[in-house]
Design a protein around this motif. Structure first.
Motif, PDB file in Angstrom:
ATOM      1  N   GLU A  44     -14.682   0.705  15.778  1.00  0.00           N
ATOM      2  CA  GLU A  44     -14.535  -0.001  14.497  1.00  0.00           C
ATOM      3  C   GLU A  44     -15.913  -0.323  13.920  1.00  0.00           C
ATOM      4  N   ARG A 122      -2.721  -9.911   6.154  1.00  0.00           N
ATOM      5  CA  ARG A 122      -3.240  -8.733   6.851  1.00  0.00           C
ATOM      6  C   ARG A 122      -3.980  -9.083   8.134  1.00  0.00           C
ATOM      7  N   ASN A 345       2.574   0.481   5.923  1.00  0.00           N
ATOM      8  CA  ASN A 345       3.810   0.910   6.596  1.00  0.00           C
ATOM      9  C   ASN A 345       3.683   2.359   7.052  1.00  0.00           C
TER      10      ASN A 345
HETATM   11  C1  LIG Z   1      -4.438  -4.329  -3.182  1.00  0.00           C
HETATM   12  C2  LIG Z   1      -3.705  -3.608  -2.105  1.00  0.00           C
HETATM   13  C3  LIG Z   1      -2.433  -4.022  -1.747  1.00  0.00           C
HETATM   14  C4  LIG Z   1      -1.724  -3.351  -0.759  1.00  0.00           C
HETATM   15  N1  LIG Z   1      -0.485  -3.798  -0.419  1.00  0.00           N
HETATM   16  C5  LIG Z   1       0.203  -3.148   0.539  1.00  0.00           C
HETATM   17  C6  LIG Z   1       1.513  -3.589   0.919  1.00  0.00           C
HETATM   18  O1  LIG Z   1       2.050  -4.577   0.413  1.00  0.00           O
HETATM   19  N2  LIG Z   1       2.167  -2.878   1.880  1.00  0.00           N
HETATM   20  C7  LIG Z   1       1.610  -1.787   2.463  1.00  0.00           C
HETATM   21  O2  LIG Z   1       2.256  -1.181   3.310  1.00  0.00           O
HETATM   22  N3  LIG Z   1       0.376  -1.366   2.132  1.00  0.00           N
HETATM   23  C8  LIG Z   1      -0.341  -2.009   1.195  1.00  0.00           C
HETATM   24  N4  LIG Z   1      -1.591  -1.573   0.863  1.00  0.00           N
HETATM   25  C9  LIG Z   1      -2.152  -0.390   1.526  1.00  0.00           C
HETATM   26  C10 LIG Z   1      -2.714  -0.715   2.908  1.00  0.00           C
HETATM   27  O3  LIG Z   1      -3.661  -1.750   2.850  1.00  0.00           O
HETATM   28  C11 LIG Z   1      -3.390   0.506   3.510  1.00  0.00           C
HETATM   29  O4  LIG Z   1      -2.608   1.637   3.260  1.00  0.00           O
HETATM   30  C12 LIG Z   1      -3.544   0.328   5.027  1.00  0.00           C
HETATM   31  O5  LIG Z   1      -4.467  -0.705   5.283  1.00  0.00           O
HETATM   32  C13 LIG Z   1      -4.005   1.626   5.672  1.00  0.00           C
HETATM   33  O6  LIG Z   1      -4.243   1.402   7.036  1.00  0.00           O
HETATM   34  P1  LIG Z   1      -5.274   2.331   7.835  1.00  0.00           P
HETATM   35  O7  LIG Z   1      -5.291   1.802   9.219  1.00  0.00           O
HETATM   36  O8  LIG Z   1      -4.946   3.745   7.604  1.00  0.00           O
HETATM   37  O9  LIG Z   1      -6.676   2.108   7.119  1.00  0.00           O
HETATM   38  P2  LIG Z   1      -7.519   0.780   6.961  1.00  0.00           P
HETATM   39  O10 LIG Z   1      -6.653  -0.412   7.008  1.00  0.00           O
HETATM   40  O11 LIG Z   1      -8.370   0.992   5.763  1.00  0.00           O
HETATM   41  O12 LIG Z   1      -8.428   0.759   8.260  1.00  0.00           O
HETATM   42  C14 LIG Z   1      -9.518   1.619   8.411  1.00  0.00           C
HETATM   43  C15 LIG Z   1     -10.491   0.975   9.389  1.00  0.00           C
HETATM   44  O13 LIG Z   1     -11.510   1.917   9.684  1.00  0.00           O
HETATM   45  C16 LIG Z   1     -12.766   1.274   9.664  1.00  0.00           C
HETATM   46  N5  LIG Z   1     -13.761   2.309   9.358  1.00  0.00           N
HETATM   47  C17 LIG Z   1     -14.002   2.909   8.174  1.00  0.00           C
HETATM   48  N6  LIG Z   1     -14.968   3.834   8.302  1.00  0.00           N
HETATM   49  C18 LIG Z   1     -15.342   3.822   9.599  1.00  0.00           C
HETATM   50  C19 LIG Z   1     -16.307   4.560  10.357  1.00  0.00           C
HETATM   51  N7  LIG Z   1     -17.079   5.487   9.787  1.00  0.00           N
HETATM   52  N8  LIG Z   1     -16.430   4.297  11.677  1.00  0.00           N
HETATM   53  C20 LIG Z   1     -15.659   3.357  12.274  1.00  0.00           C
HETATM   54  N9  LIG Z   1     -14.736   2.622  11.602  1.00  0.00           N
HETATM   55  C21 LIG Z   1     -14.578   2.859  10.288  1.00  0.00           C
HETATM   56  C22 LIG Z   1     -12.625   0.205   8.594  1.00  0.00           C
HETATM   57  O14 LIG Z   1     -13.567  -0.835   8.775  1.00  0.00           O
HETATM   58  C23 LIG Z   1     -11.183  -0.253   8.813  1.00  0.00           C
HETATM   59  O15 LIG Z   1     -11.108  -1.300   9.735  1.00  0.00           O
HETATM   60  C24 LIG Z   1      -2.303  -2.234  -0.124  1.00  0.00           C
HETATM   61  C25 LIG Z   1      -3.596  -1.820  -0.461  1.00  0.00           C
HETATM   62  C26 LIG Z   1      -4.290  -2.491  -1.446  1.00  0.00           C
HETATM   63  C27 LIG Z   1      -5.665  -2.009  -1.807  1.00  0.00           C
END
Ligand SMILES: Cc1cc2nc3c(=O)[nH]c(=O)nc-3n(C[C@H](O)[C@H](O)[C@H](O)COP(=O)(O)OP(=O)(O)OC[C@H]3O[C@@H](n4cnc5c(N)ncnc54)[C@H](O)[C@@H]3O)c2cc1C
Length: 458
Positions: A44, A122, A345
């Motif tokens: 991370e 979150r 989700n």
């Molecule tokens: C305003 C807003 C409202 C939303 N509301 C909803 C909702 O109500 N319901 C819903 O289901 N979704 C919602 N979403 C979408 C949701 O937040 C994302 O789709 C979700 O967080 C994706 O999860 P993820 O684990 O794929 O990515 P992320 O949560 O973005 O996690 C990626 C992680 O990787 C880390 N990272 C990045 N680059 C690197 C690197 N080079 N090396 C190591 N670590 C790295 C980051 O720090 C982060 O911790 C919303 C999004 C926004 C912007």
């Protein structure tokens, strides 16, 4: 004992949920099978768990229809998360008419399964996943930013003659501060700006949805006084008539999340802290807020002027296929419009499904390395998930258009749709079929009128 190492780039919701599911699955298997080891290393970028708090300040919806609830139930965390929910009673769609907020529909009044969702902070969700992953033995490293990677083949020289007998395919990941880590598979869960994706598929760029969201989570003295009655203890969108909408979520404890969506034609990436530097953008946002009347304008202005106010650029994209032993999940694979309320989700569903599929496939062969058909398993995962997620991504593009329409025809159709919804809510006996038929008839009528007009003019 053979050790299989799975590297996970990104310790967000998707990355941690993957680690939890895989380790849980492996610990169950190990009680029945001959012992073998699976090591999960989560990398991370954020410097600490505390640093994640600012990154994950607002709430999101876990939904039954997209699969988020099933995923957290599978992780054994549904009850714990329900107990930590914000207390929102469901989502709402509202509109602003003559500077007054008017309810269009509330989920609990329309959908019988609306009670199935969980609105949760979150950070609370993320912390629960982190705790579980660490308890199961995941090696979660903070301050570990992935900056490079390569897929390599290692030859295993055996016997006195030194004849090459086996080849192990693995992935080498380079971190920003220098170290290189080696794993059998790399799960790219590093979000919408994925570095892994940029390295392996440089031609793929997310699609900019011509919309930014500006706002913050703000403290208020009394939520009941700060919010119009329709929005109290709820979350949802209020549609304006000048091409904007505002998302409001009652976060509990007198905190409210406010996100004003502004159409924009900027194609360059808007910085997260742009509101603090770009006076024209701030002025435009404050001006847009005036449409929302005395009931909401002060709250929107407070959020726009808050020191923590940030800008989110709305982007989406279709699923990315795996590249050798590297597989993409969550936003790294298929960023989706925030208006979908579905991205987290989808990341959870990906995480659980991939972990289940890999768990079987990763049982080590006797001796050296893991099975060579891992890329096939990753491809199967892609083939099973991509069609449904691509549909979600595509469908959500139109949501923004409906919310932000300014054309006369668009507004007429939206008003008609909203009127049908309102009617259906007030008259619950009117079934969805009747409402849909009425709407279809209206749309057909408008289309027919336009067609006749065009023919008359031709
Ligand atoms: C305003 C807003 C409202 C939303 N509301 C909803 C909702 O109500 N319901 C819903 O289901 N979704 C919602 N979403 C979408 C949701 O937040 C994302 O789709 C979700 O967080 C994706 O999860 P993820 O684990 O794929 O990515 P992320 O949560 O973005 O996690 C990626 C992680 O990787 C880390 N990272 C990045 N680059 C690197 C690197 N080079 N090396 C190591 N670590 C790295 C980051 O720090 C982060 O911790 C919303 C999004 C926004 C912007």
């Amino acid at each position: 004992m053979t050790m299989v190492t799975i590297l996970v780039a990104g310790g967000g919701i998707g990355g941690l949920a993957f680690a939890c599911t895989l380790l849980e699955e492996k610990s169950t298997q190990n009680t029945h099978q001959e012992a073998h080891g699976t090591r999960v290393v989560v990398l991370e970028r954020a410097s600490s768990a505390e640093a994640m708090k600012t990154q994950l300040s607002h709430s999101l919806s876990l939904r039954a229809d997209v699969g988020g609830i099933r995923a957290v139930a599978r992780l054994g965390q549904e009850e714990e998360l329900r107990a930590s929910a914000t207390g929102s009673q469901g989502f709402i769609v509202a509109e602003v008419v003559d500077r007054q907020v008017r309810k269009v529909l509330a989920s609990d009044e329309v959908f019988s399964n609306a009670g199935g969702g969980i609105r949760i902070n979150r950070f609370v969700l993320w912390q629960a996943l982190l705790k579980r992953a660490q308890a199961l033995g995941a090696d979660v490293r903070f301050g570990a930013e992935v900056t490079g990677l390569q897929q390599i083949d290692l030859k295993d020289h055996r016997g006195e003659s030194g004849v090459t007998s086996t080849t192990q395919h693995c992935v080498e990941v380079t971190l920003a501060d220098g170290p290189i880590l080696r794993g059998d598979v790399l799960v790219a869960a590093d979000g919408v700006g994925s570095v892994v994706r940029r390295i392996l598929v440089p031609t793929w760029t997310p699609n900019f949805l011509d919309t930014i969201i500006v706002g913050a989570t703000v403290d208020v003295d009394d939520t009941d006084a700060a919010l119009p009655s329709a929005l109290r203890r709820r979350h949802g969108s209020v549609c304006g008539r000048r091409g904007t909408s505002v998302f409001i979520a009652d976060e509990g404890n007198n905190r409210v999340l406010v996100g004003l969506a502004l159409p924009t034609s900027h194609t360059t990436r808007c910085r997260r802290d742009a509101l603090q530097h770009d006076k024209a953008l701030l002025a435009r946002a404050l001006d847009a807020a005036t449409e929302y009347g005395d009931e909401l304008q002060p709250l929107i202005a407070k959020a726009l002027l808050a020191p923590s106010a940030s800008v989110i650029t709305c982007r989406d994209g279709m699923c990315i296929p795996p590249q050798g032993r590297v597989v993409f999940i969550g936003d790294a694979s298929h960023p989706v419009s925030p208006f979908a309320g579905a991205g987290a989700n989808m990341a959870l569903v990906d995480a659980v499904q991939l972990a289940d599929m890999l768990s079987d496939a990763l049982t080590p062969h006797e001796g050296f390395g893991v099975p060579h058909d891992i890329p096939c398993v990753l491809l199967q995962f892609f083939e099973q998930t991509a069609p449904k997620w691509n549909k979600v991504v595509q469908r959500q593009r139109s949501t923004i258009q409906v919310l932000h329409t300014t054309s006369k025809t668009g507004l007429f159709l939206r008003d008609t749709t909203f009127a049908v919804f309102r009617f259906a809510v007030v008259h619950p006996r009117v079934s969805a079929v009747t409402a849909t038929t009425t709407l279809a008839a209206l749309v057909a009528g408008v289309a027919c009128g336009v067609w006749r007009l065009v023919r008359a003019l031709a």
